[in-house]
Motif scaffolding. Structure first.
Motif, short mmCIF file in Angstrom:
data_model
loop_
_atom_site.label_atom_id
_atom_site.label_comp_id
_atom_site.label_asym_id
_atom_site.label_seq_id
_atom_site.Cartn_x
_atom_site.Cartn_y
_atom_site.Cartn_z
N GLU A 1 0.99 -0.81 -0.38
CA GLU A 1 -0.08 -0.02 0.35
C GLU A 1 1.04 1.04 -0.22
OE1 GLU A 1 -2.43 -0.79 3.26
OE2 GLU A 1 -3.90 -1.54 2.00
N ASN A 2 1.82 1.28 1.08
CA ASN A 2 2.74 2.28 0.83
C ASN A 2 3.52 2.42 -0.53
OD1 ASN A 2 3.02 2.70 3.28
ND2 ASN A 2 3.98 1.74 4.03
N ASP A 3 3.84 1.78 -0.91
CA ASP A 3 4.75 1.44 -2.82
C ASP A 3 3.42 2.05 -3.62
OD1 ASP A 3 6.62 0.80 -1.40
OD2 ASP A 3 6.47 -0.94 -2.30
N ILE A 4 2.39 1.63 -3.94
CA ILE A 4 1.15 1.99 -4.48
C ILE A 4 1.01 3.59 -4.15
CG2 ILE A 4 -1.57 2.27 -5.13
CD1 ILE A 4 -1.21 -1.51 -4.07
N PHE A 5 0.74 4.18 -2.54
CA PHE A 5 0.75 5.43 -2.53
C PHE A 5 2.09 6.50 -2.90
CE2 PHE A 5 1.51 8.46 0.90
CZ PHE A 5 0.22 9.55 0.28
N ASN A 6 3.78 5.82 -3.11
CA ASN A 6 4.05 6.66 -3.53
C ASN A 6 4.25 7.04 -4.67
OD1 ASN A 6 5.45 6.84 -1.13
ND2 ASN A 6 6.32 4.95 -0.66
N LEU A 7 4.44 5.90 -5.24
CA LEU A 7 3.64 5.71 -7.00
C LEU A 7 3.10 6.86 -7.87
CD1 LEU A 7 4.45 2.13 -8.00
CD2 LEU A 7 5.38 3.72 -8.90
N THR A 8 1.68 6.68 -6.72
CA THR A 8 0.65 7.71 -7.05
C THR A 8 1.31 9.03 -7.01
OG1 THR A 8 -1.31 5.54 -6.93
CG2 THR A 8 -2.04 8.49 -6.50
N LYS A 9 1.57 9.06 -5.20
CA LYS A 9 1.70 10.70 -5.37
C LYS A 9 2.95 11.32 -6.64
CE LYS A 9 3.37 12.93 -1.44
NZ LYS A 9 4.34 13.24 0.20
N GLN A 10 4.45 10.00 -6.65
CA GLN A 10 4.65 10.60 -8.17
C GLN A 10 3.73 10.54 -9.46
OE1 GLN A 10 8.30 7.53 -8.56
NE2 GLN A 10 8.54 7.38 -5.99
N LYS A 11 3.16 10.06 -9.31
CA LYS A 11 1.90 10.58 -10.33
C LYS A 11 1.35 11.77 -10.65
CE LYS A 11 -1.46 8.37 -12.99
NZ LYS A 11 -2.52 7.97 -13.33
N LYS A 12 1.13 12.10 -9.03
CA LYS A 12 0.57 12.94 -9.12
C LYS A 12 1.45 14.77 -9.17
CE LYS A 12 -3.68 11.87 -7.08
NZ LYS A 12 -4.85 11.55 -5.68
N THR A 13 2.20 14.18 -8.72
CA THR A 13 3.18 15.80 -8.23
C THR A 13 4.48 15.59 -9.60
OG1 THR A 13 4.86 14.04 -7.27
CG2 THR A 13 3.52 14.95 -6.29
N ASN A 14 4.67 14.72 -10.58
CA ASN A 14 5.36 14.47 -11.61
C ASN A 14 5.13 15.66 -12.65
OD1 ASN A 14 6.76 14.35 -14.44
ND2 ASN A 14 6.97 12.64 -13.36
N LEU A 15 5.05 16.37 -12.96
CA LEU A 15 4.44 17.75 -13.77
C LEU A 15 4.22 17.68 -15.10
CD1 LEU A 15 3.76 20.55 -13.95
CD2 LEU A 15 6.05 21.63 -14.88
N ASP A 16 5.39 16.85 -15.69
CA ASP A 16 5.43 15.74 -16.80
C ASP A 16 4.34 15.34 -17.60
OD1 ASP A 16 7.78 17.78 -17.55
OD2 ASP A 16 8.95 15.99 -17.06
N SER A 17 4.06 14.78 -16.66
CA SER A 17 3.19 13.27 -16.36
C SER A 17 2.25 14.27 -16.06
CB SER A 17 3.26 12.37 -15.26
OG SER A 17 2.73 12.94 -14.30
N GLN A 18 1.58 14.98 -15.69
CA GLN A 18 0.44 15.76 -15.58
C GLN A 18 0.44 16.68 -17.17
OE1 GLN A 18 0.31 18.67 -12.57
NE2 GLN A 18 0.76 17.35 -11.03
#
Length: 975
Positions: free
Chosen positions: A457-474
């Motif tokens: 769950e922590n890994d999923i949370f961190n990946l989701t957070k990285q996905k949300k915070t990554n400007l390029d991905s946004q």
């Protein structure tokens, strides 16, 4: 007690429902123009408490016209008005009074309806102090309307009336009402006057009756004298001569029976004297009859007694009776001895019957022994044993041995079960240890799985957070959305980069390239997230399986624990009770086989020996019982050693019985003969003693009458009786002649009637003289009582007023500081109350004596001074009154005649009463400036006063300014 709330409903000027909340208000000032309802508030308080409005009580018009129900509401069909007042005491008290146009009134106290009479008593009980309630005289004398208007509420009409308008007698009567002395003052004087008038009327009636009686007496006396002279000429004896003969007759003494003599002296001849003489003759007849009866008793019953001879005869008879008693005692001794022998023979007969019963019992025992021996032979034959060689000890020893072997077998079996249980316990402990180890592994697995799920769950949370915070991905996500939109449209210009393309297809191809790049970037995060989610699901499945297995394992552990505890407790208890020391199972099984073999081989023999043992015991018991019967028979026979020849010999015993019965029959006949002769002798003695007793009674009666002693001799006593009979007959003859003379005199009816009338008039005249004396005494007492009452009542009232005057003077000088006559005294004299003035203080001793030389307030003071004086008296009465719990001072518009100095001083007095006397003050005024000045100068907190301003009053509405005021429109009215 203060007023908390007043609710007026169509009461007088207040149309509709109006609520005034005066909770915790020390001062209530009501301001408004004349005719706007200020006085109505005071009327409401007066009416709800007393049922009356004081200022209308003296008028007859209030009984003919509607004056309580609001006239406008009445004209629109409403025929009811009410007032409801809340008082604060230790508990809240609510009084409500309603009235209808037809005059019917209802009274409610604390929500409960009361009859008017009972309700008024309850109001008095609630408002009046306990000291007054406990005094019946004070309680019954309370006049609520008078008390209210004189000590609680001062109306405009009463301000000057007490000082200037009332006459001294009216003023005094008013003060009696205020002090509750009416029943002791004017009411008592009126009662005395009525009583005196009634006494005078009755006295005049008595004097008239006395005059008429005297006149009739004189006429009767003349008629009586004429009639008496005529009777003497006709030969009839006059009354005086008859009286002398009657007194002479009764004064002469008799030698016997002196109790008949009359010691009284006669003064007139009436039917009473006739009856006395007649009764005297009847008494002589009674005495004669008694003497004749005594004579008859002696002669008829042939009583011929000489005391000495009779005593000798009686002594001889007593001697004969003594001889008979001696013979009787001898015979009774023989009877007693014979009865004793007979009783012993009866016991022998009982013993013979007992021996017969025992004989039957022995025969039955012999039969039972024979049957048991036959039964014993049969059992011995079955067991192939010679019954003759049977010994009870050998049998009991074998039975004991067999039972010990059975007990040993049971103990061995139990010990075998104990060892099996202990083996089972060991296996259970081993199984428990394996299951516990397995359970510990499951628990550790669950913890590891939960930790893996948490890490995933922590890994999923961190990946989701990285996905949300990554400007390029946004940005790529945004471009992705826009480009999807462009692909679906016909645009030629890119909305993201702003570049232009030749056609939409070129734009779309470019976008597709960008989409591939964007998808590649997005898919990298999504693939990792999906991978972790799959891993998490797998871990959750494993976790559920592990938890399920853990629950099953835990349940097995619980069941094993319960089984171990039960098995261990059972084994411990069995070991405590088991006596086998062997612990080797194989040895125990060998011993069990050995014991079981012995039991099987000897089972039948044991059962047979048990039966034989019972028979032998029963045989011994029967033999012992038979031996006991022999001993009992021997003991029974030995009890009759002296009569042993009669034991078991019925014929000989019966002959002895017959002989004793014959003797007893003859002896009883002799005793009866002695008793008969003794009875005859005693009867003869009783007859002789009865004659002596009768003669002695006659002798005592004669001795008491004659007052001298007689001998107990029938001849002498008979002579005395005959002599007294002769004397009484002579006395009776004289009395009868005198009775005839009195009868002739009394038969003159006309003369008798005159005598009765004269006597009756004498009695009436005597009664009238007593009544005249009583009425004269009563009249004098009433005069003295009336004078004393007036003096004492006036003195008591003056004593009260002297104490009240100091308070009145203080108030008067404080309110009217510039008055010339500033010393006031209220003085009573002869049921009049005067208000006197002086420029210096009165001396109490000189006030009443110098009334005529004093200055009268009602003739001297101005209107303003009269108003101030009336208020001073009212305030003094309010301060001194102790009848009411209601601490209220109500004054209706007191300032009409006062100047500014008077008004200011009055406000100071009110402020002092609030702070020192704990009073609630209710004042009305038409002067707005004075109203505001009152509030300011009393220096009260806003929550301690209420300022009621009645601004306008019309047919349509009444406008009142007050925060705690509510006006509720009456839905029953249509305006």
């Amino acid at each position: 007690m203060f007023i908390q709330k007043i609710i007026l409903d169509n009461f007088r000027i207040f149309r509709g429902r109006h609520e005034f909340d005066f909770s915790y208000k020390k001062v209530v000032v009501v301001e408004g123009p004349n005719g706007h309802g200020k006085s109505t508030i005071f009327d409401a308080i007066n009416w709800v408490i007393s049922g009356k409005i004081s200022r209308y009580v003296g008028s007859s018009e209030h009984q003919q016209f509607n004056y309580i129900i609001n006239s406008d509401a009445y004209s629109l069909g409403l025929d009811e008005a009410s007032v409801e007042i809340y008082f604060n005491n230790q508990e809240e008290v609510v009084i409500k009074r309603t009235v209808k146009a037809n005059g019917s009134t209802k009274l409610f106290i604390n929500g409960h309806r009361f009859g008017i009479r009972d309700g008024q008593k309850e109001i008095v009980r609630l408002l009046v102090n306990e000291k007054v309630i406990n005094d019946t005289n004070l309680f019954d004398s309370i006049d609520l309307p008078s008390f209210i208007e004189s000590t609680l509420i001062l109306s405009q009409e009463n301000l000057e009336e007490f000082v200037r308008g009332n006459k001294p007698t009216q003023r005094y009567s008013k003060l009696e009402q205020i002090l509750g002395l009416t029943r002791y003052g004017q009411d008592f004087k009126d009662y005395l006057q009525v009583l005196k008038k009634e006494c005078l009327t009755q006295y005049d009636d008595i004097l008239l009756k006395e005059k008429n009686i005297k006149h009739e007496q004189e006429l009767l006396n003349v008629q009586y004298k004429q009639k008496s002279l005529q009777n003497e000429r006709n030969g009839n004896k006059p009354e005086s001569k008859i009286i002398d003969e009657l007194n002479t007759f009764f004064s002469s003494s008799m030698e016997s029976f002196e109790q008949l003599n009359k010691n009284e002296e006669f003064f007139e001849i009436t039917i009473n004297e006739y009856e006395v003489l007649k009764k005297y003759i009847e008494e002589i007849d009674d005495k004669l009859k008694r003497l004749v009866d005594l004579k008859f008793e002696i002669q008829q019953k042939e009583i011929n007694i000489n005391d000495i001879e009779f005593n000798k005869k009686i002594a001889n008879l007593h001697n004969e009776i003594s001889i008979l008693q001696i013979e009787k005692v001898k015979r009774e001794g023989g009877i007693e001895k014979a009865n004793s022998i007979k009783e012993k023979l009866n016991k022998i007969a009982q013993t013979n019957a007992y021996l017969d019963i025992k004989k039957i019992e022995k025969e039955k025992i012999d039969i039972d022994i024979k049957n048991l021996i036959e039964k014993l032979k049969v059992i011995s034959k079955n067991l192939e044993i010679d019954y003759a060689s049977l010994v009870l000890k050998k049998i009991t020893d074998f039975i004991e041995e067999f039972r010990e072997n059975s007990t040993l077998l049971d103990s061995l079996l139990e010990k075998s079960l104990i060892l099996e249980n202990e083996n089972r316990e060991f296996n259970l402990i081993k199984e428990k240890r394996i299951i516990r180890e397995q359970n510990d592994k499951n628990i550790q697995l669950i913890k590891d799985l939960e930790k893996g799920i948490e890490d995933t769950e922590n890994d999923i949370f961190n990946l989701t957070k990285q996905k949300k915070t990554n400007l390029d991905s946004q940005i790529y996500a945004l471009i992705h959305e826009v480009q999807i939109h462009l692909i679906n449209s016909n645009e030629q210009k890119c909305l993201v980069c702003g570049g232009s393309y030749n056609n939409s297809e070129e734009l779309k191809n470019s976008i597709r390239i960008q989409l591939d790049n964007s998808n590649e970037l997005l898919n990298g995060f999504e693939k990792k997230i999906n991978k972790y989610k799959v891993s998490k699901n797998e871990l959750n499945i494993k976790l559920d399986v592990a938890k399920q297995e853990s629950m099953v394992t835990q349940e097995k552990l619980n069941n094993l624990n319960n089984e171990l505890v039960n098995l261990k407790d059972k084994t411990v208890n069995m070991r405590l009770q088991n006596s086998i020391s062997l612990e080797d199972p194989q040895l125990i099984r060998k011993e069990i086989v050995k014991a079981q073999k012995y039991k099987n081989n000897n089972q039948n023999k044991y059962k047979g020996f048990i039966e034989i043992n019972k028979i032998l015991v029963e045989l011994n018991n029967l033999k012992f019982k038979r031996k006991g019967i022999y001993e009992e028979e021997e003991n029974a026979i030995n009890q009759h050693r002296s009569y042993k020849d009669f034991v078991r010999k019925e014929n000989k015993l019966q002959l002895k019985f017959n002989k004793i019965d014959s003797y007893l029959s003859l002896a009883h006949l002799k005793v009866q003969e002695y008793n008969k002769k003794t009875y005859e002798f005693r009867q003869h003695i009783q007859d002789m003693e009865r004659e002596i007793q009768l003669l002695n009674k006659i002798k005592n009666e004669l001795e008491n009458s004659l007052n001298y002693k007689l001998n107990l001799d029938s001849k002498e006593i008979l002579n005395v009786i005959i002599e007294n009979i002769s004397l009484f007959e002579k006395r009776k003859f004289e009395a009868r002649n005198l009775l005839v003379t009195i009868g002739d005199y009394l038969n003159d009816i006309e003369l008798r009637e005159l005598q009765i009338k004269i006597k009756s008039f004498n009695q009436k005249n005597l009664i009238l003289q007593k009544q005249i004396h009583q009425y004269l005494t009563m009249d004098n007492q009433l005069k003295n009582l009336l004078a004393y009452h007036t003096q004492e009542q006036s003195s008591l009232v003056n004593e009260y007023l002297n104490g009240l005057s100091l308070t009145i003077n203080n108030y008067f000088r404080q309110i009217s500081p510039h008055s010339y006559f500033n010393y006031i005294n209220l003085v009573t004299r002869k049921n009049e109350l005067f208000v006197l003035l002086k420029d210096n203080q009165f001396e109490n001793d000189d006030i009443e004596e110098n009334i005529d030389d004093s200055v009268n307030a009602s003739l001297t003071l101005s209107a303003a001074q009269s108003t101030i004086l009336a208020m001073s008296i009212f305030l003094a009465l309010n301060k001194s009154q102790n009848w009411s719990k209601l601490n209220l001072i109500g004054i209706d518009d007191p300032f009409q005649n006062l100047d500014d100095i008077n008004a200011y001083s009055f406000i100071d007095v009110m402020a002092n009463l609030i702070s020192l006397e704990n009073r609630q003050i209710l004042i009305s005024t038409h002067d707005s400036d004075f109203a505001k000045l009152s509030i300011r100068k009393m220096n009260l907190n806003p929550n301690e006063y209420a300022y009621v301003k009645i601004q306008s009053y019309t047919r349509d509405a009444i406008e009142i300014q007050l925060e705690q005021y509510k006006s509720l429109e009456d839905k029953r009215m249509s305006f």
